[in-house]
Design an enzyme around this catalytic site. Structure first.
Site, mmCIF file in Angstrom:
data_model
loop_
_atom_site.group_PDB
_atom_site.id
_atom_site.type_symbol
_atom_site.label_atom_id
_atom_site.label_comp_id
_atom_site.label_asym_id
_atom_site.label_seq_id
_atom_site.Cartn_x
_atom_site.Cartn_y
_atom_site.Cartn_z
ATOM 1 C CG HIS A 92 12.250 4.269 2.495
ATOM 2 N ND1 HIS A 92 12.800 5.366 3.113
ATOM 3 C CD2 HIS A 92 11.095 4.696 1.935
ATOM 4 C CE1 HIS A 92 12.027 6.411 2.926
ATOM 5 N NE2 HIS A 92 10.971 6.032 2.219
ATOM 6 C CG PHE A 117 -3.768 3.341 11.298
ATOM 7 C CD1 PHE A 117 -2.747 4.240 11.507
ATOM 8 C CD2 PHE A 117 -3.480 2.141 10.669
ATOM 9 C CE1 PHE A 117 -1.447 3.956 11.105
ATOM 10 C CE2 PHE A 117 -2.188 1.839 10.259
ATOM 11 C CZ PHE A 117 -1.172 2.751 10.473
#
Length: 159
Positions: A92, A117
């Site tokens: 995940h 970011f």
């Protein structure tokens, strides 16, 4: 460098800059520290509180769509994306991290908007803590500074 060559590099002034922060609610005990670092940095460099909008999304995966909507609105000069994804026992982590980073890169390129970011991708909680205000600094600060500099660069390139 030859002084006759025009050099464009980002200034570190957020004065007049309209900034959209997008922060993940997941791992908010880490992300809140990133948000604090980013907001403090923006204000220290001249941004007015009224020019900063913080949007909370469920997780890192949802950040690109919010960034796209912000960029499309043309109400922002820069976006700062803040989240924390910590590796678990399943793949995940890889899917969320990859989609968040590639989605944000696409938004920045398609809309030609400055993007800081600040999505932490850590193997452990300890790494996340280190990157949100202890040994490794605060990556929210770094993301805000990147957004400020890139907004300046893009303005200079446009004019």
């Amino acid at each position: 460098m030859d002084e006759r060559i025009r050099q464009i590099e980002g200034e570190i002034s957020a004065r007049g800059l309209r900034v959209g922060l997008i922060a993940s609610r997941f791992n908010d005990f880490i992300v809140d520290r990133l948000v604090d670092g980013a907001v403090t940095t923006l204000q220290e460099h001249g941004a007015e509180p009224a020019d900063i909008v913080c949007v909370r999304v469920p997780g890192a995966f949802e950040i690109p769509v919010a960034a796209s909507r912000m960029a499309t609105s043309k109400r922002f000069d820069a976006i700062v994306a803040l989240a924390c994804v910590i590796r678990g026992a399943t793949p995940h982590f890889d899917y969320v991290s990859n989609e968040a980073s590639s989605g944000l890169a696409r938004v920045s390129l398609e809309h030609e908007i400055a993007l800081g970011f600040g999505v932490l991708t850590c193997d452990t909680l300890e790494q996340a803590i280190e990157r949100s205000g202890s040994k490794a600094g605060n990556k929210g600060i770094d993301a805000a500074l990147t957004a400020i500099r890139m907004a300046s660069v893009l303005r200079q390139l446009a004019g």
